[in-house]
Design an enzyme around this catalytic site. Structure first.
Site, PDB file in Angstrom:
ATOM      1  N   ASP A  12       0.811  -1.217   0.000  1.00  0.00           N
ATOM      2  CA  ASP A  12       0.000   0.000   0.000  1.00  0.00           C
ATOM      3  C   ASP A  12       0.846   1.268   0.000  1.00  0.00           C
ATOM      4  O   ASP A  12       0.487   2.265   0.609  1.00  0.00           O
ATOM      5  CB  ASP A  12      -0.975  -0.001   1.199  1.00  0.00           C
ATOM      6  CG  ASP A  12      -1.689  -1.321   1.320  1.00  0.00           C
ATOM      7  OD1 ASP A  12      -2.319  -1.719   0.331  1.00  0.00           O
ATOM      8  OD2 ASP A  12      -1.576  -1.990   2.370  1.00  0.00           O
ATOM      9  N   GLY A  14       1.436   3.096  -2.567  1.00  0.00           N
ATOM     10  CA  GLY A  14       1.040   4.038  -3.629  1.00  0.00           C
ATOM     11  C   GLY A  14       1.624   3.600  -4.967  1.00  0.00           C
ATOM     12  O   GLY A  14       1.836   4.419  -5.861  1.00  0.00           O
ATOM     13  N   LYS A  15       1.829   2.287  -5.098  1.00  0.00           N
ATOM     14  CA  LYS A  15       2.428   1.771  -6.332  1.00  0.00           C
ATOM     15  C   LYS A  15       1.542   2.046  -7.549  1.00  0.00           C
ATOM     16  O   LYS A  15       2.032   2.373  -8.621  1.00  0.00           O
ATOM     17  CB  LYS A  15       2.658   0.253  -6.209  1.00  0.00           C
ATOM     18  CG  LYS A  15       3.692  -0.114  -5.161  1.00  0.00           C
ATOM     19  CD  LYS A  15       3.962  -1.605  -5.148  1.00  0.00           C
ATOM     20  CE  LYS A  15       2.840  -2.436  -4.573  1.00  0.00           C
ATOM     21  NZ  LYS A  15       2.597  -2.262  -3.142  1.00  0.00           N
ATOM     22  N   GLY A  39      -4.473  -4.548  -4.356  1.00  0.00           N
ATOM     23  CA  GLY A  39      -5.484  -3.556  -4.700  1.00  0.00           C
ATOM     24  C   GLY A  39      -4.771  -2.277  -5.091  1.00  0.00           C
ATOM     25  O   GLY A  39      -4.225  -1.602  -4.238  1.00  0.00           O
ATOM     26  N   HIS A  40      -4.692  -2.009  -6.397  1.00  0.00           N
ATOM     27  CA  HIS A  40      -3.993  -0.810  -6.855  1.00  0.00           C
ATOM     28  C   HIS A  40      -5.015   0.230  -7.305  1.00  0.00           C
ATOM     29  O   HIS A  40      -5.865  -0.051  -8.135  1.00  0.00           O
ATOM     30  CB  HIS A  40      -3.028  -1.152  -7.997  1.00  0.00           C
ATOM     31  CG  HIS A  40      -1.879  -1.998  -7.533  1.00  0.00           C
ATOM     32  ND1 HIS A  40      -0.958  -2.554  -8.370  1.00  0.00           N
ATOM     33  CD2 HIS A  40      -1.501  -2.365  -6.286  1.00  0.00           C
ATOM     34  CE1 HIS A  40      -0.065  -3.233  -7.664  1.00  0.00           C
ATOM     35  NE2 HIS A  40      -0.395  -3.136  -6.395  1.00  0.00           N
ATOM     36  N   ARG A 141       2.190 -29.370  -7.035  1.00  0.00           N
ATOM     37  CA  ARG A 141       1.876 -29.831  -8.398  1.00  0.00           C
ATOM     38  C   ARG A 141       0.481 -30.422  -8.523  1.00  0.00           C
ATOM     39  O   ARG A 141       0.244 -31.372  -9.265  1.00  0.00           O
ATOM     40  CB  ARG A 141       2.969 -30.785  -8.906  1.00  0.00           C
ATOM     41  CG  ARG A 141       4.251 -30.026  -9.158  1.00  0.00           C
ATOM     42  CD  ARG A 141       5.444 -30.886  -9.178  1.00  0.00           C
ATOM     43  NE  ARG A 141       5.666 -31.490  -7.870  1.00  0.00           N
ATOM     44  CZ  ARG A 141       6.649 -32.321  -7.600  1.00  0.00           C
ATOM     45  NH1 ARG A 141       7.499 -32.679  -8.531  1.00  0.00           N
ATOM     46  NH2 ARG A 141       6.804 -32.817  -6.384  1.00  0.00           N
ATOM     47  N   GLN A 223       2.016  -6.278  -3.543  1.00  0.00           N
ATOM     48  CA  GLN A 223       2.497  -6.466  -2.162  1.00  0.00           C
ATOM     49  C   GLN A 223       3.866  -5.769  -2.014  1.00  0.00           C
ATOM     50  O   GLN A 223       4.062  -4.753  -2.663  1.00  0.00           O
ATOM     51  CB  GLN A 223       2.579  -7.947  -1.767  1.00  0.00           C
ATOM     52  CG  GLN A 223       1.222  -8.600  -1.584  1.00  0.00           C
ATOM     53  CD  GLN A 223       0.620  -9.086  -2.876  1.00  0.00           C
ATOM     54  OE1 GLN A 223       1.274  -9.718  -3.682  1.00  0.00           O
ATOM     55  NE2 GLN A 223      -0.636  -8.803  -3.095  1.00  0.00           N
TER      56      GLN A 223
HETATM   57  P1  IMP Z   1      -2.251 -13.147   1.835  1.00  0.00           P
HETATM   58  O1  IMP Z   1      -1.414 -12.535   0.751  1.00  0.00           O
HETATM   59  O2  IMP Z   1      -3.733 -12.955   1.627  1.00  0.00           O
HETATM   60  O3  IMP Z   1      -1.880 -14.571   2.108  1.00  0.00           O
HETATM   61  O4  IMP Z   1      -1.929 -12.357   3.205  1.00  0.00           O
HETATM   62  C1  IMP Z   1      -0.669 -12.448   3.852  1.00  0.00           C
HETATM   63  C2  IMP Z   1      -0.283 -11.089   4.446  1.00  0.00           C
HETATM   64  O5  IMP Z   1       0.015 -10.182   3.403  1.00  0.00           O
HETATM   65  C3  IMP Z   1      -1.381 -10.430   5.274  1.00  0.00           C
HETATM   66  O6  IMP Z   1      -0.768  -9.721   6.336  1.00  0.00           O
HETATM   67  C4  IMP Z   1      -2.010  -9.450   4.307  1.00  0.00           C
HETATM   68  O7  IMP Z   1      -2.637  -8.384   4.963  1.00  0.00           O
HETATM   69  C5  IMP Z   1      -0.790  -9.010   3.541  1.00  0.00           C
HETATM   70  N1  IMP Z   1      -1.091  -8.532   2.178  1.00  0.00           N
HETATM   71  C6  IMP Z   1      -1.383  -9.283   1.103  1.00  0.00           C
HETATM   72  N2  IMP Z   1      -1.570  -8.519   0.028  1.00  0.00           N
HETATM   73  C7  IMP Z   1      -1.365  -7.253   0.418  1.00  0.00           C
HETATM   74  C8  IMP Z   1      -1.376  -5.992  -0.264  1.00  0.00           C
HETATM   75  O8  IMP Z   1      -1.601  -5.908  -1.485  1.00  0.00           O
HETATM   76  N3  IMP Z   1      -1.124  -4.899   0.503  1.00  0.00           N
HETATM   77  C9  IMP Z   1      -0.836  -4.982   1.820  1.00  0.00           C
HETATM   78  N4  IMP Z   1      -0.789  -6.126   2.504  1.00  0.00           N
HETATM   79  C10 IMP Z   1      -1.056  -7.251   1.802  1.00  0.00           C
END
Ligand code: IMP
Length: 429
Positions: A12, A14-15, A39-40, A141, A223
């Site tokens: 998050d 701001g990508k 979520g961008h 797999r 992420q």
């Molecule tokens: P998962 O990716 O749903 O397995 O979540 C694993 C961890 O990554 C959790 O702490 C989520 O809140 C965090 N996470 C996953 N995707 C994002 C993202 O796009 N932004 C911020 N945190 C994320």
């Protein structure tokens, strides 16, 4: 030119906005890892767009948008995003989905949720989007790839095996749940196959051809580094490699072709989900920043945890990813703060550490060290160039740049597309 864009903190940063800025000159934008846990957000003259799977370059018709082999694709979510774009008059003709990308299957979100529930107090705080279970099946797999949708007989045979032999026994015996009916799933997935067929391709020749003609290619990270499966705060991480290495394996671009890695950072830090966060603010300042920054998850709506900028984390990200240019986003959220702190490292067992600790249980005993700086206490949203920024704001940016040993070339001063200050370096020219 090939640019990798990575998130430098816990996501998050701001990508979406930086990608949108670069996509204007890109011929191809590739998503290489993660799924609809991302979520961008992009804000244009036409309003706000939120993308979870579709690369943020989709708003530029000249830009080929690739969902790469390293992404896990939930076809239901992808189809919903395509429909939403169509409803706003955008036909995603420039979208391509790699045949090799794995699918988040109907049962993966359920297993994600059930596994989190049994972890109890040790839960990770995942997004419940089935990301971890989908990647786990890829490694075991027993995953389904997008290209499998084009082979009905194969889908039928494999669904019968995976659902009846692997998923249902766990679901019914371990969790006391209702079994899935694989036969009805065949029909369901053939429905997705029909709708997704025009987008499914082998992306290898397309990407190689783009490299050969020296196209501008942007690898859109989702992420962030501290959520990296190997280098993040394991196990409080996601199940892919959001760092620069993952961008390569997730797209099929060789390391020798990369020209630049851009690290995107937020002017403070936020984190969704559980896990270590040394510079976390649990006081009123944290609440003010959360409110002003609308820091609630794009995907889950959860309030984000807020903290000061952690230069130890950011420097680690720069070194790990080979970041040569940094973007510092959301500076305007700090506009009204009288005093700003920057975490410079941690004191642990009498020693100073200038990078995150590998053993997360040590965070309980580590004490963050801070630099303090005066805030600028004025609105920066209208700044058009570096000199328009207040002196204290420039000092803050310079100090961050010094601490992370990386030049900050892009500064985000507000949510709109034009609210950017650049420092002269031309990207994609
Ligand atoms: P998962 O990716 O749903 O397995 O979540 C694993 C961890 O990554 C959790 O702490 C989520 O809140 C965090 N996470 C996953 N995707 C994002 C993202 O796009 N932004 C911020 N945190 C994320």
């Amino acid at each position: 030119m090939v640019i990798i864009l990575v998130g430098g903190q816990w996501g998050d940063e701001g990508k979406g906005k930086v990608i949108d800025y670069l996509a204007a000159k890109a011929d191809m934008v590739i998503r290489s890892q993660g799924g609809n846990n991302a979520g961008h957000t992009v804000i244009t003259e036409d309003g706000e767009f939120k993308f979870q799977l579709i690369p943020s370059g989709i708003l530029y018709p000249q830009c080929t948008c690739v969902i790469g082999n390293g992404v896990v694709v939930d076809p239901i979510v992808l189809l919903k995003e395509i429909t939403q774009l169509r409803e706003r008059g955008i036909e995603p003709k420039n979208l391509i989905v790699s045949e090799r990308a794995h699918m988040v299957m109907r049962y993966h979100p359920l297993f994600d949720q059930l596994e989190e529930e049994v972890r109890g107090d040790d839960r990770l705080g995942t997004t419940w989007r089935g990301i971890g279970p989908a990647y786990a099946d890829k490694v075991r797999r027993i995953g389904f790839r997008i290209g499998d949708l084009q082979k009905e007989g194969f889908m039928r045979k494999k669904l019968a095996f995976v659902v009846d032999q692997v998923k249902n026994p766990i679901l019914t015996k371990l969790y006391g749940g209702e079994p899935y009916d694989w036969e009805s799933m065949v029909g369901e997935y053939m429905g997705y196959a029909k709708q997704l067929d025009p987008y499914i391709k082998d992306t290898f020749p397309l990407i190689q051809e783009a490299l050969d003609r020296k196209a501008n290619i942007l690898l859109e990270g989702a992420q962030a580094t501290m959520l990296d499966l190997d280098f993040g705060t394991y196990p409080y991480v996601t199940s892919s490699n959001p760092s620069a290495g993952g961008a390569l394996t997730g797209s099929g671009i060789p390391p020798t072709k990369v020209d630049l890695t851009i690290g995107v950072f937020k002017a403070y830090t936020s984190r969704v989900g559980y896990g270590p966060f040394p510079s976390e603010l649990t006081d009123d300042v944290g609440d003010q920043i959360r409110e002003r920054g609308h820091e609630f998850g794009t995907v889950t709506g959860r309030p984000r945890r807020i903290g000061w900028f952690d230069a130890a984390v950011a420097r680690y990200s720069c070194r790990l990813n080979g970041v040569s240019v940094a973007a510092l986003m959301r500076l305007d959220i700090l506009d009204d703060q009288p005093l700003l702190k920057i975490c410079t490292g941690y004191r642990f067992r009498g020693q100073v550490h200038d990078h995150p600790l590998a053993n997360i249980s040590h965070y309980k005993h580590c004490e963050p060290m801070y630099d303090e700086m005066p805030g600028w206490q004025s609105e920066i949203g209208a700044a058009k160039c570096w000199d328009d920024l207040p002196a204290q704001c420039r000092d803050y940016i310079e100090r961050v740049g010094e601490l992370i040993a990386t030049p900050i070339e892009l500064v985000g001063t507000g949510p709109r597309r034009d609210q950017f200050v650049t420092r002269g370096r031309k990207l994609f020219d």
